[in-house]
Design an enzyme around this catalytic site. Structure first.
Site, PDB file in Angstrom:
ATOM      1  N   LYS A 143      31.645  -4.224  20.386  1.00 39.27           N
ATOM      2  CA  LYS A 143      30.828  -5.115  21.204  1.00 39.27           C
ATOM      3  C   LYS A 143      29.582  -5.467  20.391  1.00 39.27           C
ATOM      4  O   LYS A 143      28.651  -4.669  20.290  1.00 39.27           O
ATOM      5  CB  LYS A 143      30.452  -4.446  22.528  1.00 39.27           C
ATOM      6  CG  LYS A 143      29.740  -5.394  23.464  1.00 39.27           C
ATOM      7  CD  LYS A 143      29.566  -4.789  24.837  1.00 39.27           C
ATOM      8  CE  LYS A 143      29.041  -5.819  25.830  1.00 39.27           C
ATOM      9  NZ  LYS A 143      27.758  -6.403  25.457  1.00 39.27           N
ATOM     10  N   ASP A 193      26.145  -7.008  19.157  1.00 44.00           N
ATOM     11  CA  ASP A 193      24.900  -7.161  19.893  1.00 44.00           C
ATOM     12  C   ASP A 193      24.151  -8.375  19.363  1.00 44.00           C
ATOM     13  O   ASP A 193      23.289  -8.263  18.504  1.00 44.00           O
ATOM     14  CB  ASP A 193      24.072  -5.885  19.739  1.00 44.00           C
ATOM     15  CG  ASP A 193      23.079  -5.729  20.865  1.00 44.00           C
ATOM     16  OD1 ASP A 193      23.106  -6.553  21.799  1.00 44.00           O
ATOM     17  OD2 ASP A 193      22.274  -4.789  20.810  1.00 44.00           O
ATOM     18  N   TYR A 207      30.994 -13.519  14.502  1.00 42.86           N
ATOM     19  CA  TYR A 207      32.337 -12.985  14.703  1.00 42.86           C
ATOM     20  C   TYR A 207      32.968 -13.657  15.910  1.00 42.86           C
ATOM     21  O   TYR A 207      32.332 -13.756  16.970  1.00 42.86           O
ATOM     22  CB  TYR A 207      32.312 -11.474  14.981  1.00 42.86           C
ATOM     23  CG  TYR A 207      32.217 -10.626  13.737  1.00 42.86           C
ATOM     24  CD1 TYR A 207      33.086 -10.822  12.665  1.00 42.86           C
ATOM     25  CD2 TYR A 207      31.268  -9.614  13.653  1.00 42.86           C
ATOM     26  CE1 TYR A 207      33.004 -10.031  11.531  1.00 42.86           C
ATOM     27  CE2 TYR A 207      31.186  -8.816  12.516  1.00 42.86           C
ATOM     28  CZ  TYR A 207      32.055  -9.034  11.457  1.00 42.86           C
ATOM     29  OH  TYR A 207      31.978  -8.257  10.339  1.00 42.86           O
ATOM     30  N   LYS A 209      29.930   0.889  26.964  1.00 44.01           N
ATOM     31  CA  LYS A 209      28.729   0.930  26.126  1.00 44.01           C
ATOM     32  C   LYS A 209      28.467   2.315  25.577  1.00 44.01           C
ATOM     33  O   LYS A 209      28.995   3.313  26.069  1.00 44.01           O
ATOM     34  CB  LYS A 209      27.533   0.471  26.956  1.00 44.01           C
ATOM     35  CG  LYS A 209      27.663  -0.976  27.374  1.00 44.01           C
ATOM     36  CD  LYS A 209      26.310  -1.591  27.478  1.00 44.01           C
ATOM     37  CE  LYS A 209      26.409  -3.002  28.007  1.00 44.01           C
ATOM     38  NZ  LYS A 209      25.098  -3.583  28.227  1.00 44.01           N
ATOM     39  N   CYS A 262     -11.849  12.863   9.116  1.00 43.50           N
ATOM     40  CA  CYS A 262     -10.588  13.515   9.463  1.00 43.50           C
ATOM     41  C   CYS A 262     -10.719  14.209  10.820  1.00 43.50           C
ATOM     42  O   CYS A 262     -11.668  14.967  11.030  1.00 43.50           O
ATOM     43  CB  CYS A 262     -10.223  14.526   8.378  1.00 43.50           C
ATOM     44  SG  CYS A 262      -8.820  15.566   8.834  1.00 43.50           S
ATOM     45  N   CYS A 320     -10.640  18.231   9.931  1.00 45.32           N
ATOM     46  CA  CYS A 320     -11.655  18.943   9.145  1.00 45.32           C
ATOM     47  C   CYS A 320     -12.942  18.148   8.967  1.00 45.32           C
ATOM     48  O   CYS A 320     -13.866  18.621   8.316  1.00 45.32           O
ATOM     49  CB  CYS A 320     -11.088  19.317   7.780  1.00 45.32           C
ATOM     50  SG  CYS A 320     -10.899  17.893   6.688  1.00 45.32           S
ATOM     51  N   CYS A 327      -7.140  11.908   4.331  1.00 43.58           N
ATOM     52  CA  CYS A 327      -8.238  12.855   4.465  1.00 43.58           C
ATOM     53  C   CYS A 327      -8.532  13.377   3.069  1.00 43.58           C
ATOM     54  O   CYS A 327      -7.629  13.736   2.322  1.00 43.58           O
ATOM     55  CB  CYS A 327      -7.811  13.999   5.378  1.00 43.58           C
ATOM     56  SG  CYS A 327      -8.799  15.487   5.157  1.00 43.58           S
ATOM     57  N   CYS A 349      -8.860  21.247   4.310  1.00 39.08           N
ATOM     58  CA  CYS A 349      -8.437  20.734   5.622  1.00 39.08           C
ATOM     59  C   CYS A 349      -7.330  21.624   6.184  1.00 39.08           C
ATOM     60  O   CYS A 349      -6.287  21.811   5.550  1.00 39.08           O
ATOM     61  CB  CYS A 349      -7.950  19.295   5.476  1.00 39.08           C
ATOM     62  SG  CYS A 349      -7.281  18.615   7.015  1.00 39.08           S
TER      63      CYS A 349
END
Ligand code: IVH
Length: 688
Positions: A129, A131, A239, A330, A424, A427, A442, A448
């Site tokens: 099927k 889409d 198709y 589906k 950041c 930190c 950062c 950190c």
């Protein structure tokens, strides 16, 4: 003046034009539908230009089916409504998305055909099927005269000049004109391939323009364009899967025969279709296609089953606007709408700041998703999403969930655009963006806590130092309690320190210590990968280890020397050289070695045969007697590489039991497939 430079006489011109048209139709079909051109593009262009010139000097020669008429038409004020000669019906949906859901359809068909339990299995044409967007193509005496959208099923829109720009759609059907039906309406789906979609979006990104949300909407939008130039610039495919009105059609007994006939007329039909006998085969088809779904080159949202016998289709007929002889089965949706509740910032191992969408939890692609990546600030801006928006979330296969865009519609209130923090969030170090980079980072490095945690987790990972017992939670605790600030400190942990942690049972402490002890015996490649050098993944770490054999030689290597390594380019070479140039990193390495981390010294194995040198293999499914890691080690010992995804460059796919989408992809790309015995045969010289 030479005779052949005079304008051709009308009859000669007409004959020549007819011949050129025939040749161009043939080559367009080879190129667009079969993907197997016989002549170079330039030769096609030459034939095309000759026909164009002929038609320009003799306008009477121009016909609707001429390949020159694919050229772009006029911009329209609106799309004209067209009443369908035969209504474009919708299709019933089987609500049970499990493969077994197919049984309900078979049972209903058998009941309605009044078949007894003893009657043989019913044959169904099972198809994908697609889409995309349903289209009706009307051919009269073999020539495409009109193309329409489905609209409400009774009346659609005239999109003829847009559809003409799609190379895959024949302007003239193949076969002798007198053998073609007087009227033939072909029904099918216009769609966009995923690679075409990605390329289109990459182009948009390059131009700083808005990216498209998904292939289906992009295809539908392109077909319903007022300006055919826009359609022509979108790579669309088609198709065929059925019929509308038909006059003078040969009689067929089965739908599957009709589809093959359409294929012979030059229409693209999909190869992944089959006739299934009975419910068991429908279930198997659904299951197999679902496993292949992510490896297909285009999106599908399920499969369609149609009663194959056309006399039985007529017998069952229709219920309101739907045929009783077909059903759409589906798959679970891969896209869902939900609300964006907030945007968080995540700090990664290298300090990269990633905006993460906090979503109203939604069931998509088989799991409940409440977080999804927004990649970076620029991606986020391009998608135009703001907190509070209804957004579309996509999760396909194993891919991490992603916000693809916002649902159309006005915002109820003003919401400020999202901004990256300048410090950041973990930190408070300054956040920077390198020139030309899309990433915010950062600058805190291992100061950190977020980067430290990620660095530790990476170091301890299964493919790195493989420290058993050191997971997410424990790393959080160790970093937050200040027990581990650098990698070597991991190896200074003892029972005393660990038992100070909250909720740390003696058993887990002992497990961690045992895991740490065991990890000390490793390989150079694992150790290099574990260090987390930028741009050095597992496979590069292996290449480096194999090439240098010893860590000291690698640490002192120049960029030029690094460039000698298989698969190492300037970016990687630069990054490795810079990493080892930092005294701080050398100290970390010294302390790790002092803690007892060691690996076997390289044996120079240049003399050993390398039967898989330069080859890339992909492993999928379960092999009868070899574990995946074992297979990988054997392949690498033979000089080969193991990759996680199949591409045209893959040398072999080694498939075991329950192989899924990778096997399908290999078959699609024509990559040779081996079983375990085949792999052993390839490896044999290495052991012989
Ligand atoms: S048959 C009367 N076959 O699904 C039944 N439809 O039909 C006519 N679709 O939007 C439909 N792939 O465009 C059929 N292999 C296929 C299909 C297919 C996709 C679409 C079709 C329509 C929807 C419902």
């Amino acid at each position: 003046m030479a005779l052949d430079s005079l304008p051709p006489a009308p009859q000669a011109a007409a004959d020549r034009a007819a011949l050129l048209r025939q040749q161009l139709h043939h080559h367009a079909h080879r190129y667009y539908v079969l993907d197997a051109p016989e002549i170079p593009d330039a030769e096609y262009d030459r034939l095309f230009a000759e026909l164009q010139a002929l038609e320009a000097s003799h306008p009477a020669l121009r016909s609707a089916d001429s390949p020159t008429q694919r050229v772009i038409g006029q911009v329209l004020d609106g799309l004209a409504p067209v009443r369908h000669a035969a209504p474009m019906l919708s299709i019933q949906t089987e609500t049970d998305t499990r493969p077994e859901g197919a049984r309900a359809f078979d049972a209903r068909v058998r009941r309605e055909l009044e078949l007894t339990d003893e009657a043989p299995a019913v044959a169904y044409a099972a198809e994908l099927k697609f889409d995309g967007l349903a289209i009706n193509l009307r051919y009269e005496a073999g020539v495409l005269v009109q193309a329409t959208t489905r609209g409400d099923g009774e009346t659609g829109e005239d999109v003829t000049q847009n559809i003409r720009t799609i190379g895959q759609i024949p302007l003239r059907l193949q076969g002798a004109a007198d053998a073609l039906p007087a009227v033939l309406e072909v029904r099918g789906e216009v769609y966009m391939r995923r690679d075409d979609f990605e390329r289109l979006n990459a182009q948009q990104r390059e131009r700083g323009e808005k990216t498209y949300v998904n292939p289906r909407n992009t295809a539908a939008g392109a077909v319903r364009q007022l300006d055919p130039a826009v359609t022509a610039a979108r790579p669309l495919s088609f198709y065929a899967y059925g019929l509308g009105e038909a006059v003078g059609l040969p009689t067929f007994a089965r739908h599957s025969e009709l589809i093959s006939w359409l294929q012979q007329r030059g229409l693209p039909v999909n190869e992944r279709r089959r006739v299934c006998e009975g419910a068991d085969e429908l279930v198997a088809f659904h299951r197999a296609v679902e496993a292949e779904r992510d490896a297909l080159p285009f999106d599908i949202d399920g499969v369609v089953y149609k009663l194959d016998r056309l006399d039985w289709q007529r017998r069952l007929g229709f219920k309101s606007r739907e045929p009783r002889w077909a059903v759409a089965h589906k798959f679970p949706a891969q896209e869902q709408a939900t609300r964006l509740n907030g945007i968080d910032i995540q700090v990664g191992r290298t300090g990269k700041l990633t905006p993460v969408a906090k979503l109203e939890p939604v069931f998509v692609g088989g799991t409940t998703v409440s977080n999804a990546t927004l990649h970076n600030l620029f991606e986020l801006r391009r998608k135009g999403v703001r907190v509070g928006d209804a957004v579309i979330v996509r999760r396909a296969g194993d891919v991490i969930p992603e916000v693809v865009g916002r649902m159309p519609g006005e915002r109820a209130a003003y919401v400020p655009n999202f901004r990256m923090p300048s410090a950041c969030p973990v930190c408070a170090s300054p956040v920077k963006r390198e020139q030309g980079s899309l990433e915010h980072r950062c600058t805190g490095g291992l100061f950190c806590a977020a980067q430290r945690k990620q660095a530790l987790l990476h170091f301890a990972g299964r493919r790195a130092m493989d420290i058993e017992g050191l997971g997410d939670k424990l790393v959080d605790q160790l970093v937050e309690a200040g027990l581990v600030r650098t990698l070597p400190e991991l190896y200074t942990l003892g029972i005393a320190k660990l038992s100070a942690l909250e909720r740390m049972a003696d058993k887990s402490a002992a497990n961690l210590l045992a895991g740490l002890e065991k990890s000390k015996q490793t390989t150079l490649a694992r150790f290099l990968f574990a260090l987390g050098i930028r741009h050095v993944g597992e496979s590069t770490a292996k290449d480096l280890a194999r090439h240098f054999g010893q860590l000291d030689a690698l640490m002192d290597a120049s960029v030029e020397q690094l460039l000698q390594v298989n698969d190492v380019g300037p970016i990687v070479a630069e990054s490795v050289q810079q990493f080892f140039a930092q005294p701080h990193h050398r100290e970390v390495i010294e302390r790790l070695r002092a803690a007892g981390i060691h690996w076997p010294e390289a044996t120079i194995d240049a003399d050993q045969p390398k039967p898989l040198a330069g080859q890339t293999l992909v492993l999928t499914g379960t092999l009868p007697s070899m574990g995946r890691d074992e297979a990988q080690a054997l392949i690498e010992a033979a000089g080969g590489k193991v990759s996680g995804s199949v591409s045209k460059k893959t040398s072999y796919v080694v498939a075991g039991a329950e192989a899924g989408s990778k096997l399908a992809k290999a078959q699609e790309l024509g990559v040779p497939v081996l079983d375990e015995a085949g792999l052993r045969a390839l490896l044999a010289p290495a052991h012989g």
